[in-house]
Design an enzyme around this catalytic site. Sequence first.
Site, PDB file in Angstrom:
ATOM      1  N   GLY A 416      52.850  18.067  65.315  1.00 53.78           N
ATOM      2  CA  GLY A 416      53.250  18.168  63.900  1.00 53.78           C
ATOM      3  C   GLY A 416      52.028  18.260  63.017  1.00 53.78           C
ATOM      4  O   GLY A 416      51.974  17.680  61.934  1.00 53.78           O
ATOM      5  N   ALA A 417      51.018  19.011  63.503  1.00 55.79           N
ATOM      6  CA  ALA A 417      49.681  18.928  62.909  1.00 55.79           C
ATOM      7  C   ALA A 417      49.438  19.914  61.776  1.00 55.79           C
ATOM      8  O   ALA A 417      48.373  19.910  61.171  1.00 55.79           O
ATOM      9  CB  ALA A 417      48.629  19.133  64.004  1.00 55.79           C
ATOM     10  N   GLY A 420      51.278  17.619  56.238  1.00 62.24           N
ATOM     11  CA  GLY A 420      51.638  16.219  56.021  1.00 62.24           C
ATOM     12  C   GLY A 420      50.835  15.231  56.843  1.00 62.24           C
ATOM     13  O   GLY A 420      49.615  15.355  56.983  1.00 62.24           O
ATOM     14  N   ILE A 421      51.547  14.237  57.421  1.00 55.37           N
ATOM     15  CA  ILE A 421      50.883  13.155  58.156  1.00 55.37           C
ATOM     16  C   ILE A 421      50.100  13.697  59.353  1.00 55.37           C
ATOM     17  O   ILE A 421      48.959  13.295  59.602  1.00 55.37           O
ATOM     18  CB  ILE A 421      51.933  12.106  58.600  1.00 55.37           C
ATOM     19  CG1 ILE A 421      52.471  11.362  57.369  1.00 55.37           C
ATOM     20  CG2 ILE A 421      51.333  11.113  59.599  1.00 55.37           C
ATOM     21  CD1 ILE A 421      53.646  10.443  57.648  1.00 55.37           C
ATOM     22  N   ASP A 440      51.618  22.557  66.593  1.00 56.66           N
ATOM     23  CA  ASP A 440      52.720  22.641  65.638  1.00 56.66           C
ATOM     24  C   ASP A 440      53.538  23.894  65.955  1.00 56.66           C
ATOM     25  O   ASP A 440      53.018  24.848  66.526  1.00 56.66           O
ATOM     26  CB  ASP A 440      52.169  22.742  64.207  1.00 56.66           C
ATOM     27  CG  ASP A 440      53.188  22.257  63.180  1.00 56.66           C
ATOM     28  OD1 ASP A 440      52.944  21.198  62.564  1.00 56.66           O
ATOM     29  OD2 ASP A 440      54.230  22.920  62.999  1.00 56.66           O
ATOM     30  N   CYS A 459      53.139  25.642  69.205  1.00 50.32           N
ATOM     31  CA  CYS A 459      53.907  25.136  70.345  1.00 50.32           C
ATOM     32  C   CYS A 459      55.206  24.509  69.842  1.00 50.32           C
ATOM     33  O   CYS A 459      55.211  23.736  68.888  1.00 50.32           O
ATOM     34  CB  CYS A 459      53.060  24.085  71.087  1.00 50.32           C
ATOM     35  SG  CYS A 459      53.964  23.151  72.332  1.00 50.32           S
ATOM     36  N   TYR A 553      68.915  10.997  61.851  1.00 54.77           N
ATOM     37  CA  TYR A 553      67.491  10.700  61.779  1.00 54.77           C
ATOM     38  C   TYR A 553      67.198   9.276  62.258  1.00 54.77           C
ATOM     39  O   TYR A 553      66.345   9.053  63.125  1.00 54.77           O
ATOM     40  CB  TYR A 553      67.024  10.880  60.330  1.00 54.77           C
ATOM     41  CG  TYR A 553      65.547  10.655  60.110  1.00 54.77           C
ATOM     42  CD1 TYR A 553      64.615  11.584  60.552  1.00 54.77           C
ATOM     43  CD2 TYR A 553      65.083   9.519  59.441  1.00 54.77           C
ATOM     44  CE1 TYR A 553      63.262  11.389  60.335  1.00 54.77           C
ATOM     45  CE2 TYR A 553      63.735   9.313  59.220  1.00 54.77           C
ATOM     46  CZ  TYR A 553      62.819  10.255  59.661  1.00 54.77           C
ATOM     47  OH  TYR A 553      61.488  10.057  59.457  1.00 54.77           O
ATOM     48  N   LYS A 557      64.980   7.981  65.424  1.00 59.21           N
ATOM     49  CA  LYS A 557      63.728   7.231  65.207  1.00 59.21           C
ATOM     50  C   LYS A 557      63.809   5.842  65.855  1.00 59.21           C
ATOM     51  O   LYS A 557      62.807   5.329  66.360  1.00 59.21           O
ATOM     52  CB  LYS A 557      63.444   7.118  63.708  1.00 59.21           C
ATOM     53  CG  LYS A 557      62.906   8.411  63.098  1.00 59.21           C
ATOM     54  CD  LYS A 557      61.476   8.719  63.550  1.00 59.21           C
ATOM     55  CE  LYS A 557      60.871   9.898  62.810  1.00 59.21           C
ATOM     56  NZ  LYS A 557      59.509  10.209  63.236  1.00 59.21           N
ATOM     57  N   VAL A 586      56.247   8.657  51.896  1.00 60.80           N
ATOM     58  CA  VAL A 586      54.988   9.408  51.844  1.00 60.80           C
ATOM     59  C   VAL A 586      55.329  10.747  51.205  1.00 60.80           C
ATOM     60  O   VAL A 586      56.012  11.572  51.804  1.00 60.80           O
ATOM     61  CB  VAL A 586      54.396   9.598  53.260  1.00 60.80           C
ATOM     62  CG1 VAL A 586      53.116  10.410  53.199  1.00 60.80           C
ATOM     63  CG2 VAL A 586      54.159   8.241  53.912  1.00 60.80           C
TER      64      VAL A 586
END
Length: 656
Positions: A416-417, A420-421, A440, A459, A553, A557, A586
């Site tokens: 997830g690069a 955001g985070i 990502d 990916c 969600y 999680k 965030v």
Amino acid sequence: MKSIWKENEAKKFKGNLLKLRVYTSQLLGKNEDLVMHGGGNTSVKINEKNIFGEKEDILYVKGSGWDLGTIEAAGFAPVKLKALQQLADLDSLTDVEMVKYQRMAMTDPAAPNPSVEAILHAIIPYTFVDHTHADAVVTVTNTPGGKERIEEIYGEKILIIPYVMPGFILAKEIYNMTKGIDWDKLDGMILMNHGVFTFHNDPKVSYEKMIAIVSKSEGYLKKQSATPIKGTSGRKINTLHIADIRKQVSEIWGKPVLTRTDDSSESVAFSNLPDVKKIVNRGPLTPDHIIQTKRTPVVVTNNFEKDLSDYVKDYLDYFDKNNTGEQTLLDQAPRWAIVPGSGSLSFGPTAKNLTIIEDINRHTKKAIYQAEKLGGWKPLGKADLFEMEYWSLEQAKLKKAGSSKPMEGKIALVTGAASGIGKACVESLVAAGAVVGAIDIDPSIRTTFKKKEILGIQCDVTSEKQLRITIEKIVAQFGGIDMIISSAGIFPKSTRIENMETKLWEKSLEINVSSHQKLIQLCVPYLKLGFDPSVVIIGSKNVAAPGPGAAAYSVAKAGLAQLGRVAALELGENGIRVNTIHPNAVYDTAIWTDEVLKTRAKHYKLTVKEYKTNNVLKVEVTSKDVADLAVSMLGKTFSKITGAQVPIDGGNDRVI
Ligand code: ZN
């Protein structure tokens, strides 16, 4: 070799000797066949007024730590010419004294240390002096009968200098050899096993003499059929084997290092040379390369443990035989490896080191290959190389290269690069000294980061096949995986359970929990070979404090948090830590546009600022805050903590 002098470029610097010097230095430096990574040096002698209005001759010589390809005026150290010439008159001068007196003779204390060849530049009676370590010329000198070949190629117009240590000894040797000679009759000097000097009052002539001299050696090599390597394809090295090799080399080095595979067709062809082990055992292309590459590479067989222990034994033997009692033993780890049939590997603590070693190796392989056709590769002997490797001035350069960062030599994978985070985590990891495989599903990931330290790969984390290929690419690029920040996730649209679409539910589970399981599973074999291996999972406040409409969600999680706890239990025996972060609110991420923020704030009858800081501490939590916590968790502070779940939300009354 062709001159790349451009008259209309050079015209801009007319009348400014230092600017012309910068220009032609860069011309030399841009050609890898002439100089690489700090090799070579140039100078210009300028008569200028000092603060008292007196005219003085100043030698502007390349400063230590600058590369010719990118040098600027500030990279030249101004030294009083007369003082340097007087030093050449001394019978002896230690390195420490040389550095001291050269610095004392400088007219700008803020300038870098002058090159170790400053005295030599000073005694050459021309305005411009150029020095390179040209591959073709050095290749010819690194053969049996090299000197005779140079005489045959160049005749009387080149002064041949036998190999001696650079610095004062070389300057002195040339000072003595050139007493009373007619310099105008010379086109240049060739230093055996080392390089070429050219000189002239016109910068263009000096530069083009260099090109002409190198071209002659290139022509000679061609005539002797000493052609460059012809590539072949090879077997891929198993990536777990690479990670294992990296582990063993790092242990010898005493710190984690990176490992990069070179399986280019030329590299494979070189590794296939029948007596490759014997040939590479003879030494490097030029002596200064030893600082980066050590004298020889290790050759990988089926028993790498033995290969490496033999390598260390050889190194210790070389140290014992050459140590005068004053040297301190350096680490015994190889800087590169030949893998017969597959290519080569480079080892180094930083991505920059790897690039330097790869560049040097590429040129070394070509030179060796060509010299073998000229009767055999015959570089400088062990004693001279030892003197270079343990030369205090070279060791000082390495130390100056900068103190190491806490995560130097370590390799991270972040999912997830692209935004955001995840993106903030990549940046924090690199700031801490790590290299990162940044993955990502967004194709922009390939170009998001433009740094040697980051490999961006597109990916889909829900595809096991793509994950496998991605992990292998990261290991081929950097040597292993020590750390993971598992951050990929989606936030499905708000849907109450009674209206849940199966697809939405399944997709949330697939991305928010199942893909993390697969990633960890595929990485475990590499983590087991990693250094202080550690995983950080990006969870959510929803685990402790879910909200209506977010079942898809929150359930995923919560499952992810549970996955982290079980992983901590299972992987602890291998020293692998697994901790989870639960961020909340965030807002500096792609989903939270100004528009969305305004609407949400209005819904709660808050201003945007109040909405963003709606927590116990009344602070805004940013992606960078989360990233810094994640990097701390991967590092030393959390080295004795696993299975932890840490909220980062400014304090949430429902979580507390
Ligand atoms: Zn040199």
